[in-house]
Scaffold this motif. Structure first.
Motif, mmCIF file in Angstrom:
data_model
loop_
_atom_site.group_PDB
_atom_site.id
_atom_site.type_symbol
_atom_site.label_atom_id
_atom_site.label_comp_id
_atom_site.label_asym_id
_atom_site.label_seq_id
_atom_site.Cartn_x
_atom_site.Cartn_y
_atom_site.Cartn_z
ATOM 1 N N SER A 54 0.868 -1.184 0.097
ATOM 2 C CA SER A 54 0.230 0.030 0.146
ATOM 3 C C SER A 54 0.819 1.418 0.171
ATOM 4 O O SER A 54 0.597 2.270 -0.588
ATOM 5 C CB SER A 54 -1.354 0.204 0.896
ATOM 6 N N VAL A 55 1.820 1.006 0.093
ATOM 7 C CA VAL A 55 2.858 2.424 0.647
ATOM 8 C C VAL A 55 3.808 2.914 -1.093
ATOM 9 O O VAL A 55 3.598 3.520 -1.200
ATOM 10 C CB VAL A 55 3.697 1.705 1.508
ATOM 11 N N THR A 56 4.145 0.871 -1.681
ATOM 12 C CA THR A 56 4.404 1.841 -2.847
ATOM 13 C C THR A 56 3.432 2.297 -3.625
ATOM 14 O O THR A 56 3.397 3.161 -4.762
ATOM 15 C CB THR A 56 4.975 0.434 -3.376
ATOM 16 N N ARG A 57 2.159 2.697 -3.568
ATOM 17 C CA ARG A 57 1.290 2.702 -4.082
ATOM 18 C C ARG A 57 1.039 3.753 -3.869
ATOM 19 O O ARG A 57 0.592 5.163 -5.152
ATOM 20 C CB ARG A 57 -0.093 1.873 -4.068
ATOM 21 N N ALA A 70 15.240 3.562 -5.112
ATOM 22 C CA ALA A 70 15.511 2.800 -4.239
ATOM 23 C C ALA A 70 14.350 1.654 -3.692
ATOM 24 O O ALA A 70 14.406 0.432 -3.915
ATOM 25 C CB ALA A 70 16.425 2.637 -3.033
ATOM 26 N N PHE A 71 13.712 2.876 -2.790
ATOM 27 C CA PHE A 71 12.677 1.937 -2.741
ATOM 28 C C PHE A 71 11.360 1.070 -3.406
ATOM 29 O O PHE A 71 11.092 0.164 -3.007
ATOM 30 C CB PHE A 71 11.544 2.875 -1.540
ATOM 31 N N LEU A 72 11.185 2.096 -4.868
ATOM 32 C CA LEU A 72 10.680 0.947 -6.484
ATOM 33 C C LEU A 72 11.268 -0.087 -6.165
ATOM 34 O O LEU A 72 10.713 -0.734 -6.828
ATOM 35 C CB LEU A 72 10.404 2.318 -6.720
ATOM 36 N N ALA A 73 12.563 0.210 -6.617
ATOM 37 C CA ALA A 73 13.267 -1.557 -7.045
ATOM 38 C C ALA A 73 13.068 -2.177 -5.503
ATOM 39 O O ALA A 73 12.922 -3.352 -6.768
ATOM 40 C CB ALA A 73 14.075 -0.237 -7.938
ATOM 41 N N ASP A 74 13.018 -1.311 -4.470
ATOM 42 C CA ASP A 74 13.351 -2.683 -3.573
ATOM 43 C C ASP A 74 12.251 -2.556 -2.617
ATOM 44 O O ASP A 74 13.311 -2.016 -1.663
ATOM 45 C CB ASP A 74 14.481 -2.978 -3.150
ATOM 46 N N SER A 76 11.458 -3.361 0.497
ATOM 47 C CA SER A 76 11.934 -4.380 1.398
ATOM 48 C C SER A 76 11.792 -3.338 2.525
ATOM 49 O O SER A 76 11.864 -1.679 2.627
ATOM 50 C CB SER A 76 13.070 -4.506 1.642
ATOM 51 N N ARG A 77 11.622 -3.952 3.929
ATOM 52 C CA ARG A 77 11.713 -2.583 5.295
ATOM 53 C C ARG A 77 12.566 -2.151 5.260
ATOM 54 O O ARG A 77 12.424 -0.111 5.945
ATOM 55 C CB ARG A 77 11.123 -3.478 6.344
ATOM 56 N N ALA A 78 14.058 -2.238 4.985
ATOM 57 C CA ALA A 78 15.042 -1.840 5.335
ATOM 58 C C ALA A 78 14.794 0.241 4.064
ATOM 59 O O ALA A 78 15.153 0.901 4.525
ATOM 60 C CB ALA A 78 16.344 -2.144 4.746
ATOM 61 N N ALA A 79 14.799 -0.545 2.868
ATOM 62 C CA ALA A 79 14.126 0.545 2.328
ATOM 63 C C ALA A 79 13.761 1.543 2.421
ATOM 64 O O ALA A 79 13.145 2.509 1.512
ATOM 65 C CB ALA A 79 14.203 0.070 0.529
ATOM 66 N N TYR A 80 11.863 1.238 2.904
ATOM 67 C CA TYR A 80 11.064 1.546 3.727
ATOM 68 C C TYR A 80 11.616 2.634 4.594
ATOM 69 O O TYR A 80 11.439 4.072 4.288
ATOM 70 C CB TYR A 80 9.494 0.458 4.217
#
Length: 127
Positions: A54-57, A70-74, A76-80
């Motif tokens: 839901s965050v990526t949306r 970086a977040f859109l590519a991966d 994950s929790r760390a990227a978030y």
């Protein structure tokens, strides 16, 4: 039949194969040796929580910032967490709530300020 992951200790090959849950394990396709069944998860399992999708949306996909890409590519929790820091956001602390900023809330806030101003004016007149 379910899909299982296997490891061959002789040649080090890791492979997956369909086999019955209680039947014999297959032979290694590389060396023909005896294999061990690995503990694994199904393909439908996601290590990250459902809320990451839901965050990526809501992330601005046209933003060229490195933390966004970086977040859109991966996702994950760390990227978030890195995305949150890059956007200068922080998670809510325990006990913090989300303040409503709609029209009804604004009208109540205006009425509260007017009531406090009238109360202060009455106190000054009475003194």
């Amino acid at each position: 039949m379910p899909l299982y992951d296997f490891f061959c200790p002789a040649c080090g090959e890791v492979f997956e194969d369909l086999c019955p849950p209680h039947g014999p394990d297959p032979a290694c396709p590389g060396c023909g040796g005896q294999v061990r069944r690995l503990v694994s998860v199904g393909r439908g399992y996601r290590a990250d929580a459902d809320w990451i999708a839901s965050v990526t949306r809501v992330v601005d996909k046209d933003n060229p910032a490195p933390h966004v890409q970086a977040f859109l590519a991966d996702p994950s929790r760390a990227a978030y967490r890195a995305w949150m820091r890059g956007e200068k956001l922080r998670p809510l602390e325990p006990g913090e709530g989300i303040r409503r900023q709609d029209a009804a809330y604004a009208a109540c806030e205006t009425a509260r300020r007017e009531a406090l101003a009238r109360f202060a004016a009455r106190r000054l007149c009475a003194a």
